[in-house]
Design an enzyme around this catalytic site. Structure first.
Site, short mmCIF file in Angstrom:
data_model
loop_
_atom_site.label_atom_id
_atom_site.label_comp_id
_atom_site.label_asym_id
_atom_site.label_seq_id
_atom_site.Cartn_x
_atom_site.Cartn_y
_atom_site.Cartn_z
N TYR A 72 0.90 -1.15 0.00
CA TYR A 72 -0.13 0.00 -0.02
C TYR A 72 0.90 1.29 0.01
CZ TYR A 72 -3.90 3.10 0.64
OH TYR A 72 -4.84 4.23 0.52
N PHE A 125 -6.28 19.23 -25.18
CA PHE A 125 -7.10 18.18 -25.47
C PHE A 125 -8.44 18.21 -24.47
CE2 PHE A 125 -8.21 13.51 -24.30
CZ PHE A 125 -8.31 13.21 -25.74
N ASP A 126 -9.53 17.27 -24.96
CA ASP A 126 -10.82 17.50 -24.46
C ASP A 126 -11.13 17.43 -23.06
OD1 ASP A 126 -10.35 14.59 -25.16
OD2 ASP A 126 -12.55 14.58 -25.83
N ASP A 216 1.84 18.97 -21.80
CA ASP A 216 0.84 17.82 -21.79
C ASP A 216 1.47 16.88 -22.78
OD1 ASP A 216 -0.97 15.88 -22.19
OD2 ASP A 216 -2.56 17.24 -22.81
N ALA A 218 1.49 13.67 -23.47
CA ALA A 218 1.08 12.28 -23.63
C ALA A 218 1.94 11.60 -24.80
CB ALA A 218 -0.30 12.21 -24.03
N LYS A 259 -0.19 6.45 -23.85
CA LYS A 259 0.39 6.53 -25.16
C LYS A 259 1.62 6.18 -25.23
CE LYS A 259 -3.45 9.44 -24.91
NZ LYS A 259 -4.34 9.36 -23.78
N HIS A 451 -19.38 13.54 -26.73
CA HIS A 451 -19.43 12.39 -27.74
C HIS A 451 -19.30 10.95 -27.19
CE1 HIS A 451 -15.40 13.87 -25.94
NE2 HIS A 451 -14.87 12.88 -26.47
#
Ligand code: F0G
Length: 461
Positions: A72, A125-126, A216, A218, A259, A451
């Site tokens: 843990y 990004f969304d 960001d 990714a 990614k 979406h």
């Protein structure tokens, strides 16, 4: 040099994929409410919905999984992963998260310190946009205009417009800018790379105004590969050196490791040296993700990620990866299908506004092409256009995207060139019958990130 390199790996384990008939697919799509997200993956022949968490892991990753320490607190796997993240970034602090949006949730809110704040990005990004809005701020995009000239051969269409960036900061006031977010590669703009020079100049603007500069990242390794290929002065640098130099320009690195981390789940918050911000993020990771030495991941996930991050920076792998995307892109382009060109790092973006000019933006031309492609070839792609953009949070009006893209996203190390050829051939058949494409209207419209879960029906003309 060979036009497209062969796979730098051989296949040890296989996963059979089912083929359905056209009649079955017409029925399956209807049951899914004409939303490709609602199809069962079993009913999809070639799945290009996302490159996120959909790739194949290596034998090294699978073997590391056995070493996972599921403690843990203080897991050995955490320390291994932390050491890799620190080596790659040179940053002092690392917090694991279950995926990219978990990292956004942990880290964006502490940057919003009063009302009326903004984040500025080349393109959010969304999920990033959603977390900016959930944190009570607003998201502004300012990618260069070359990005929307789809046929223009320009090496770094993902760049931020530096003049617009300065102007927005002046207009809104530097104290109201919560952060500048560089999305590399720029996913929503077509997986387009951002040049080192552009990241450098944007970071200098951020520094001048004392605004936090966030990567960001990714797909930071794919971005570094394009810098090496396309930006003078980087020909002889390794991918790892380029990535490291890029990280030195920022204060914060947020990553969906699904990614370029080559894993099925996982995320990263890394902070260069701001201890106070690290403490704030640490306080948030506990209730939202988990104890700071696992942050929503299992020990074995962290092992796979420590290995995957290193494999993701391998130049031979990156060459093959980008060649696959180029192969599909060039096949479509030769057939006269309009695409974002040159193709970027993870997907081919098809310009559906040009394919179906008879469908208005709020009847979602790219959804129409996506559904026709599924029926034609059992291939699942994803709309990246006005449907994804959603509604203005204040006026609730449907926003119009500058481009109606269908994204054909290639998972990492998963499909062969023959699969991609089948995709290309199916889309070419859809293109030849493009005047038959129909627009869509909502049956149910989901209130956030619509979406994913909305349902539709075709509009008969
Ligand atoms: N940032 C970028 C640039 C992304 O592309 C994504 C995810 C995220 C953040 C969020 O990460 O999914 O791990 O929570 N992109 C996926 C896609 C979903 O299909 O492009 P996540």
């Amino acid at each position: 040099m060979k036009k497209y390199v062969a796979e730098p790996y051989r296949i040890k384990v296989i996963e059979p994929i089912k083929e359905t008939t056209k009649e079955e697919r017409i029925e399956l799509l209807k049951i899914a409410g004409y939303n490709p997200f609602s199809l069962k993956s079993e009913d999809v022949y070639i799945d290009l919905l996302s490159d996120s968490g959909t790739g194949a892991m290596s034998q090294e990753q699978w073997s590391q999984i056995m070493l996972g320490d599921e403690a843990y607190a203080g897991s050995r796997s955490f320390y291994k992963l932390e050491s890799v993240v620190k080596q790659i970034t040179g940053y002092e602090y690392f917090i694991p998260a279950h995926q990219g949006r978990g990292a956004e949730h942990i880290c964006l809110k502490p940057l919003v310190v009063h009302e009326g704040m903004y984040f500025i990005s080349n393109t959010h990004f969304d999920t990033t946009r959603a977390h900016v809005e959930l944190a009570g701020a607003r998201a502004l995009d300012c990618v260069i205009s070359e990005c929307y000239d789809l046929g223009l051969d320009y090496p770094f269409k993902g760049n931020v417009d530096l003049v617009k960036l300065e102007k927005l900061i002046q207009e809104k006031g530097a104290k109201n800018i919560a952060g500048i977010i560089m999305t590399i590669t720029n996913n929503s703009a077509g997986g387009q790379p951002v040049s080192y020079e552009n990241i450098l100049k944007a970071s200098q603007i951020a520094k001048k105004h004392q605004i936090k500069f966030i990567i960001d990242g990714a797909r930071y390794a794919e971005n570094a590969y394009f810098i090496k290929q396309r930006e003078p002065g980087f020909e002889n640098h390794s991918i790892r050196e380029i990535a490291y130099q890029t990280f030195q320009l920022a204060d914060i690195f947020l990553m969906s490791a699904k990614k370029d981390g080559l894993v099925n789940i996982g995320g990263i918050v890394a902070i260069k040296d701001d201890k106070s911000l690290y403490r704030k993020c640490q306080a948030r990771v506990v209730p939202y993700e988990g104890f700071p030495t696992y942050g929503g991941m299992t020990g074995r996930d962290m092992e796979a990620m420590a290995q995957g991050l290193l494999e993701g920076l391998d130049e031979r792998y990156l060459r093959h990866r980008t060649d696959q995307i180029r192969y599909l892109g060039e096949m479509l382009k030769e057939a006269g299908i309009p695409i974002q060109y040159p193709v970027g790092g993870h997907a081919v973006f098809v310009d559906c506004g040009s394919i179906a000019p008879h469908i208005p933006y709020d009847q979602f031309p790219a959804l129409s092409v996506a559904n026709a492609l599924y029926i034609e070839g059992g291939v699942r792609g994803v709309e990246v256009g006005s449907l994804l953009l959603g509604r203005d949070p204040d006026t609730k009006r449907n926003l119009q995207s500058p481009v109606e893209f269908l994204r054909l996203t290639i998972p990492r190390r998963l499909y062969t060139y023959e699969h991609l050829k089948a995709v290309g051939e199916a889309l070419i058949r859809v293109f030849q019958n493009r005047e038959q494409l129909k627009g869509y209207k909502f049956v149910y419209e989901s209130p956030i990130l619509r979406h994913f879960t909305s349902t539709y029906k075709p509009i008969d003309r």
